[in-house]
Design a protein around this motif. Structure first.
Motif, PDB file in Angstrom:
ATOM      1  N   GLY A  93      -6.554   4.100  -3.542  1.00  9.93           N
ATOM      2  CA  GLY A  93      -7.513   3.633  -2.557  1.00  9.93           C
ATOM      3  C   GLY A  93      -6.954   2.730  -1.482  1.00  9.93           C
ATOM      4  O   GLY A  93      -7.725   2.087  -0.748  1.00  9.93           O
ATOM      5  N   PHE A  94      -5.633   2.638  -1.352  1.00  8.02           N
ATOM      6  CA  PHE A  94      -5.060   1.885  -0.241  1.00  8.02           C
ATOM      7  C   PHE A  94      -5.337   2.630   1.064  1.00  8.02           C
ATOM      8  O   PHE A  94      -5.347   3.866   1.084  1.00  8.02           O
ATOM      9  N   CYS A  95      -5.528   1.880   2.129  1.00  4.14           N
ATOM     10  CA  CYS A  95      -5.893   2.536   3.392  1.00  4.14           C
ATOM     11  C   CYS A  95      -4.682   3.002   4.184  1.00  4.14           C
ATOM     12  O   CYS A  95      -4.794   3.907   5.017  1.00  4.14           O
ATOM     13  N   SER A  96      -3.524   2.392   3.948  1.00  4.27           N
ATOM     14  CA  SER A  96      -2.316   2.805   4.660  1.00  4.27           C
ATOM     15  C   SER A  96      -1.093   2.432   3.848  1.00  4.27           C
ATOM     16  O   SER A  96      -1.139   1.545   2.992  1.00  4.27           O
ATOM     17  N   VAL A  97      -0.001   3.115   4.128  1.00  7.84           N
ATOM     18  CA  VAL A  97       1.261   2.813   3.453  1.00  7.84           C
ATOM     19  C   VAL A  97       2.408   3.193   4.378  1.00  7.84           C
ATOM     20  O   VAL A  97       2.346   4.196   5.094  1.00  7.84           O
ATOM     21  N   ARG A 152      -1.410  -1.181   2.141  1.00  9.39           N
ATOM     22  CA  ARG A 152      -2.405  -2.158   2.590  1.00  9.39           C
ATOM     23  C   ARG A 152      -3.810  -1.767   2.125  1.00  9.39           C
ATOM     24  O   ARG A 152      -4.214  -0.607   2.207  1.00  9.39           O
ATOM     25  N   LYS A 153      -4.544  -2.770   1.646  1.00  9.82           N
ATOM     26  CA  LYS A 153      -5.930  -2.576   1.273  1.00  9.82           C
ATOM     27  C   LYS A 153      -6.813  -2.707   2.511  1.00  9.82           C
ATOM     28  O   LYS A 153      -6.546  -3.527   3.394  1.00  9.82           O
ATOM     29  N   ALA A 154      -7.856  -1.927   2.584  1.00 14.15           N
ATOM     30  CA  ALA A 154      -8.743  -1.968   3.744  1.00 14.15           C
ATOM     31  C   ALA A 154      -9.355  -3.357   3.902  1.00 14.15           C
ATOM     32  O   ALA A 154      -9.657  -4.044   2.926  1.00 14.15           O
ATOM     33  N   SER A 155      -9.520  -3.771   5.146  1.00 11.57           N
ATOM     34  CA  SER A 155     -10.095  -5.088   5.436  1.00 11.57           C
ATOM     35  C   SER A 155     -11.611  -5.093   5.173  1.00 11.57           C
ATOM     36  O   SER A 155     -12.265  -4.075   5.274  1.00 11.57           O
TER      37      SER A 155
END
Length: 282
Positions: A222-226, A279-282
């Motif tokens: 469920g990370f939004c980007s890598v 990165r986890k979504a803000s």
């Protein structure tokens, strides 16, 4: 196979004259369950015993007691540029070893702590005055820190885990991070022609990674980007500068070979290790 055995047993039971239809099925089901349970138990115990033996004296038998210079180079070049500002919140280093990274983080103003499963590694950290390191299971710690951490770091940890444990770790990290938090980790790079040096240099290693498999894991958790980056040698003296000069054309040849085989002209990471930030979504 399970369904076929069950059906055959039902047929055998229904042909009996004593009214015990399904008895054969029940016995086979119980037998299969017992076999599966036994195999899982034996595998778990075997893995636990191996880990316990090798991690109990991990520093003296394998890792050694470094002075932290190599960790400092890695931190400055590969880790620190990917981290949020110290004011963003607490940082936890999972699988922190002897605490060198925790010490560097604290020196840079971070509210940093570390946790490691090796009692010997933790004892070395405490003897060196690094008191923000504790012995324990990082999974239990992450479970109780939901939405609290600005960053989680893991250098040379994920390769020690089984595939199920790796995905579970990604899940726990994303849950422990606050919105916008990051997971920064270094892992062995399976694409590197020299990657076996890292992958098989430690008997506790279970896996190595590629940019694609890291992105797969991050997406599943469920990370939004890598993003993924190489870990090339860093110049910090005459000899290391010579290594950098030699590595530049050698790595270019590796990339050309990969481009010729795959048809992909960009994005190849060929260093023995790679670093990623998810990165986890803000």
């Amino acid at each position: 196979m399970y369904q076929r055995i069950t059906q055959n047993s039902d047929q055998a039971g229904s042909s009996g004259r004593d009214g015990t239809t399904g008895a054969g099925t029940l016995m086979i089901i119980i037998y299969i369950r017992n076999v599966v349970t036994y195999n899982l138990f034996v595998t778990t115990v075997a893995n636990s015993t191996l880990r316990d033996r090798l991690y109990e004296a991990y520093a003296s038998q394998h890792a050694g007691c470094g002075d932290g210079k190599a960790t400092a180079l890695t931190y400055r070049h590969d880790i620190h540029p990917l981290l949020p500002r110290p004011s963003s919140g607490p940082v936890t280093d999972i699988g922190c070893g002897q605490g060198h990274l925790v010490k560097l983080l604290v020196a840079d103003g971070y509210d940093a702590h570390g946790i490691d499963i090796s009692p010997e590694q933790v004892a070395i950290a405490h003897a060196a005055g690094i008191d923000r390191v504790r012995h324990g299971d990082y999974r239990a710690m992450l479970t109780i820190r939901q939405n609290q951490l600005a960053a989680v770091t893991a250098t040379d940890l994920l390769e020690h885990l089984t595939k199920d444990e790796v995905l579970r770790t990604f899940d726990l990290v994303v849950q422990a991070l606050s919105p916008g938090g990051v997971f920064v980790a270094r892992v062995p790079n399976a694409v590197s022609p020299l990657g076996g040096h890292i992958r098989y240099g430690d008997f506790t290693h279970e896996s190595s990674y590629t940019a694609r498999s890291v992105r797969q894991l991050a997406a599943a958790a469920g990370f939004c980007s890598v993003s993924v980056q190489p870990c090339p040698p860093v110049a910090h003296g005459l000899m290391s500068a010579a290594r950098v000069a030699a590595w530049t054309p050698v790595s270019a040849l590796f990339k050309i070979a990969l481009a010729a085989e795959t048809g992909m002209l960009r994005g190849h990471v060929v260093t023995q290790n790679l670093t990623f930030v998810a990165r986890k979504a803000s």
